[in-house]
Design a protein around this motif. Structure first.
Motif, PDB file in Angstrom:
ATOM      1  N   TRP A 279       4.284 -15.167 -42.840  1.00 49.40           N
ATOM      2  CA  TRP A 279       3.984 -14.223 -43.926  1.00 49.40           C
ATOM      3  C   TRP A 279       3.805 -12.785 -43.439  1.00 49.40           C
ATOM      4  CZ3 TRP A 279       0.551 -18.719 -44.015  1.00 49.40           C
ATOM      5  CH2 TRP A 279       1.060 -19.744 -44.809  1.00 49.40           C
ATOM      6  N   TYR A 339      -1.606 -11.163 -45.112  1.00 52.88           N
ATOM      7  CA  TYR A 339      -0.729 -11.823 -44.143  1.00 52.88           C
ATOM      8  C   TYR A 339      -0.989 -13.317 -44.001  1.00 52.88           C
ATOM      9  CZ  TYR A 339       0.113  -6.968 -42.895  1.00 52.88           C
ATOM     10  OH  TYR A 339       0.418  -5.648 -42.934  1.00 52.88           O
ATOM     11  N   GLY A 341      -0.120 -15.467 -46.798  1.00 55.01           N
ATOM     12  CA  GLY A 341       0.559 -16.106 -47.918  1.00 55.01           C
ATOM     13  C   GLY A 341      -0.050 -15.764 -49.261  1.00 55.01           C
ATOM     14  N   ASN A 342      -1.121 -16.433 -49.603  1.00 53.99           N
ATOM     15  CA  ASN A 342      -1.707 -16.203 -50.919  1.00 53.99           C
ATOM     16  C   ASN A 342      -2.320 -14.811 -51.037  1.00 53.99           C
ATOM     17  OD1 ASN A 342      -1.961 -18.945 -49.875  1.00 53.99           O
ATOM     18  ND2 ASN A 342      -2.625 -19.458 -51.922  1.00 53.99           N
ATOM     19  N   PRO A 343      -2.216 -14.217 -52.221  1.00 52.40           N
ATOM     20  CA  PRO A 343      -2.964 -12.977 -52.432  1.00 52.40           C
ATOM     21  C   PRO A 343      -4.465 -13.277 -52.360  1.00 52.40           C
ATOM     22  CG  PRO A 343      -1.803 -13.656 -54.450  1.00 52.40           C
ATOM     23  CD  PRO A 343      -1.440 -14.633 -53.392  1.00 52.40           C
ATOM     24  N   MET A 344      -5.215 -12.338 -51.805  1.00 50.71           N
ATOM     25  CA  MET A 344      -6.650 -12.547 -51.672  1.00 50.71           C
ATOM     26  C   MET A 344      -7.401 -11.777 -52.746  1.00 50.71           C
ATOM     27  SD  MET A 344      -6.942 -12.190 -47.595  1.00 50.71           S
ATOM     28  CE  MET A 344      -5.850 -13.152 -46.558  1.00 50.71           C
ATOM     29  N   GLU A 372      -2.015 -28.787 -48.436  1.00 49.84           N
ATOM     30  CA  GLU A 372      -1.258 -29.172 -49.621  1.00 49.84           C
ATOM     31  C   GLU A 372      -1.817 -30.462 -50.216  1.00 49.84           C
ATOM     32  OE1 GLU A 372       2.902 -28.992 -48.923  1.00 49.84           O
ATOM     33  OE2 GLU A 372       3.372 -29.347 -51.041  1.00 49.84           O
ATOM     34  N   GLU A 380      -6.191 -22.895 -55.713  1.00 50.94           N
ATOM     35  CA  GLU A 380      -6.460 -23.859 -54.651  1.00 50.94           C
ATOM     36  C   GLU A 380      -7.341 -23.276 -53.549  1.00 50.94           C
ATOM     37  OE1 GLU A 380      -2.377 -25.217 -54.292  1.00 50.94           O
ATOM     38  OE2 GLU A 380      -2.735 -25.791 -56.371  1.00 50.94           O
TER      39      GLU A 380
ATOM     40  N   ARG B 178       3.295  -6.984 -51.932  1.00 48.15           N
ATOM     41  CA  ARG B 178       4.381  -7.402 -51.043  1.00 48.15           C
ATOM     42  C   ARG B 178       5.743  -7.407 -51.735  1.00 48.15           C
ATOM     43  NH1 ARG B 178       4.034  -9.003 -45.808  1.00 48.15           N
ATOM     44  NH2 ARG B 178       5.718 -10.452 -45.537  1.00 48.15           N
ATOM     45  N   MET B 197       4.191 -11.871 -53.194  1.00 50.16           N
ATOM     46  CA  MET B 197       2.856 -12.432 -53.365  1.00 50.16           C
ATOM     47  C   MET B 197       2.461 -12.675 -54.806  1.00 50.16           C
ATOM     48  SD  MET B 197       0.392 -10.960 -50.503  1.00 50.16           S
ATOM     49  CE  MET B 197      -0.887 -12.013 -51.029  1.00 50.16           C
TER      50      MET B 197
END
Lengths: 397, 320
Positions: A279, A339, A341-344, A372, A380, B178, B197
């Motif tokens: 990512w 960095y 993956g998921n937006p924070m 997963e 999640e 992103r 994202m």
């Protein structure tokens, strides 16, 4: 002659207009300043456990520096300027004094890299009431629960988030029977509590629990003590809580039965790791290394995210007002790219930054939690740590 | 039975009538270029190209391929017939994505680590300008009317509008986090931007530089964080646009008039980049982790074939 004069006049007029435009452009280019303070205290160098890893005394601050550069690269297009001022209190200095005197009313945003006790002490000062503090140092669940403060946002994943990440992975691997080994420090006990909570949440069984009371000297510990220490009833995995790394490294390959080691050593749960390169992480690893001359540590990453969160909120709200930025950060619209993956984003109930947790071995990234299959009605990411119904944080927002 | 035979016959005619085009695919981990006959559905050959090839484009006259070989820090010029290297362009460090202008004489490269866009004069093989953009520039596209170069920066979350004549940034548009790939519509009126994202596609109006529509992708049975839109292409008539959804393993089909998502087509794993056939009757996708490309028939909107090409297919270019 006359016509030349005229055209000259025109020329000057034009020049004047051009200059006016220039000036107004320059002013427009720096109309808003966002002052950020970074507060930390020097740390005592701990006794070296091995000569492999040199003590890093500036964990955190270099991450903040990188983020300021990133914010300002963006700021050149939005007319915002971000200024970082570092306050590094000497070992025998007084953090409270520094906060009151030097940070005072000049800074609305303070990135704090201090132990838990000091973090809340700072947060409770009257000078801190109108500020927004970013805790880039603690992982304590208490600070995110019963001892939470409405002016503090927490960047690093809490112990509970880490323990849940490990538990999810162990559940996936069907390592259901844990042998829990706990160090002697208060922090180790806290992490053990988080692990016990995680075991309960995910239906894992702690079949044996022991406190490490042997020597911390590698020369005699390793072969003799560990083998004896680990002669317990059968288990699937040894889960260790040794945050300072006083003995955990000696466990692997030396247990009586051949079992993997996981926890604070072996497979670890962390916000950041040098093995992480998905990512776009490779890019920030490179950019950080180029600037700092070393790998990025967790606290660097936390300070980076804190300053980037301020930047992202300031850019989106076009404001430097702390209340506006805080509202935005706690809203659903806020999405920080970290960095992983998921937006924070921040949990509205305790100010914890929700984020994936990396599960890493020394030289390879093993998994990224949430694993997963662990589902949540909202996101999640909230399968890690204290979810809204469990939280005991009572904010009067 | 008779119908079937007739169907086959028609299919055979159609296949025969289709132009013999060649698909070139960069293989990031094989350090090679795959050459594919898409009509036959066959990998013709694989040629060594340099370290870590990623971005690829073909010159407007179809004579040359440009391939960003990231770890060699250059963009190679490859003869599209012989596949021999004919020159190198000073791309700056670690080139990944780049765009050719419509005339084919300039190339714009995103220099991710340096927050720069480098403008390269292809004929003279020199860098004529470096433009400061946001942090981690990624996507880059030139408008068909030759007025704009659009650059997206992944950490600044902006689209920078670069005047193609002056090479100065004229405006910046804040977009979803992103932003990855950019694509202009053929009429140069819209710019389509994907956000990895947020899992969105944003349609920007070129005149106002504002977002006029945001489309959030939602694939049943696929968790939201797997939906990471990357490559985007829009057909000439602006009837439909297509977006590669990364690890969601789907290509989204978007009605370019109503902006409705019409369909999600299941392709290979981690679908990354897209390219039309010259007649725009087919779409080719690179599937990073299943090591193949998918062929989509756009008339029937179905995936007809997949062709194994090598490890980590990244970019794709098509020669008529």
């Amino acid at each position: 002659m006359r016509s030349i004069n005229l055209s000259l006049q025109k020329y000057f007029k034009l020049l004047f207009v051009v200059q006016l435009l220039n000036v107004s452009f320059v002013y427009a280019g720096a109309k808003q300043t966002i002052n950020i303070a970074y507060l930390t205290q020097e740390q005592k160098v701990p006794p070296p456990l091995s000569n492999l890893d040199a003590f890093i005394k500036d964990k955190g601050v270099l991450g903040a520096g990188l983020a300021i550069d990133d914010n300002n690269t963006t700021g050149q297009f939005t007319g915002q300027q971000f200024v970082l001022k570092k306050f590094i209190v000497p070992l025998d200095g007084n953090v409270v004094d520094t906060f009151n005197k030097d940070i005072g009313d000049q800074y609305s945003y303070v990135v704090v890299n201090l132990p838990a006790g000091l973090t809340n002490k700072i947060a409770d000062l009257s000078a801190a009431k109108q500020k927004l503090l970013f805790d880039a140092g603690t992982i304590d669940d208490a600070l995110r629960n019963e001892q939470c403060r409405s002016n503090v946002l927490h960047i690093l994943p809490s112990r509970a988030m880490r323990a849940d990440a490990l538990a999810q992975y162990m559940m996936k691997k069907r390592w259901n029977k844990w042998f829990l080994v706990i160090g002697a420090t208060e922090e180790d006990r806290l992490f053990a509590d988080a692990l016990k909570r995680a075991a309960k949440r995910f239906g894992m069984k702690i079949v044996e629990e022991k406190t490490w009371e042997h020597t911390y000297d590698a020369r005699r510990t390793a072969q003799s003590d560990v083998a004896v220490f680990t002669q317990v009833d059968d288990y699937d995995v040894l889960v260790v809580a040794d945050e300072q790394g006083q003995f955990g490294e000696y466990l692997e390959y030396r247990t009586w039965n051949a079992r993997p080691v996981i926890g604070t050593q072996g497979l670890v749960a962390t916000a950041w790791h040098r093995t992480h390169e998905q990512w776009g992480a490779v890019q920030i690893q490179n950019r950080f290394k180029e600037q700092a001359g070393r790998w990025m540590e967790e606290q660097d990453y936390a300070a980076y995210l804190a300053v980037r969160a301020i930047g992202e909120a300031a850019t989106r709200t076009k404001s430097n007002d702390a209340n506006k930025l805080k509202d935005y950060m706690l809203s659903d619209a806020f999405a920080l790219q970290g960095y992983k993956g998921n937006p924070m984003s921040f949990r509205s109930w305790d100010g914890q930054l929700r984020q994936p947790v990396l599960l890493a071995a020394a030289r390879s990234l093993v998994a990224v939690a949430p694993i997963e299959g662990f589902l949540h009605p909202k996101t999640e990411l909230d399968t890690l740590g204290y979810d809204q119904p469990e939280s005991t944080c009572k904010w009067s927002k | 039975m008779r119908k079937n035979v007739l169907g086959l016959f028609i299919a055979a005619i159609l296949t025969g009538a289709a132009q013999a085009e060649t698909v070139f695919v960069t293989l990031e981990k094989d350090n090679a270029l795959a050459v594919v006959d898409p009509i036959a559905g066959k990998l013709i050959k694989t040629v060594e190209i340099g370290q870590r090839p990623r971005g690829i484009a073909i010159s407007p006259d179809n004579k040359f391929l440009y391939v960003a070989v990231s770890d060699d820090n250059t963009i190679k010029i490859i003869d599209a017939e012989t596949l021999k290297e004919t020159g190198r362009l000073p791309s700056g460090e670690d080139p990944e994505t780049f765009a050719l202008n419509p005339a084919g004489d300039k190339l714009y490269v995103s220099n991710e680590d340096d927050s720069l866009v480098t403008v390269i004069d292809i004929k003279h093989k020199n860098a004529v300008k470096q433009i400061k953009v946001g942090v981690e520039p990624e996507g880059i596209a030139t408008s068909p009317d030759n007025n704009w170069v659009a650059s997206s920066s992944e950490t600044t979350n902006m689209v920078h509008w670069i005047d193609a004549k002056t090479h100065a940034i004229v405006e910046n548009t804040l977009v979803d986090p992103r932003p990855r790939a950019l694509g202009f519509t053929a009429d140069s009126q819209q710019l389509w931007v994907t956000s990895e994202m947020a899992g969105t596609l944003m349609i920007l109006d070129v005149k106002t530089k504002q977002i006029i529509k945001t489309i959030k992708f939602d694939v049943q049975g696929v968790s939201a964080d797997k939906i990471q839109p990357v490559g985007v292409v829009i057909d000439k008539d602006r009837k439909r646009g297509y977006v590669a959804l990364g690890p969601a393993n789907r290509v989204a089909v978007i009605n370019a008039q109503t902006f409705e998502v019409e369909k999600y087509l299941l392709v290979g794993q981690r679908v990354w980049n897209l390219a039309f056939s010259p007649d725009q009757k087919r779409l080719y996708t690179t599937n990073g982790t299943s090591n193949d490309i998918s062929l989509i028939d756009l008339e029937t909107q179905t995936v007809t074939k997949s062709v194994g090409v090598g490890t980590y297919p990244w970019g794709v270019a098509v020669k008529p």
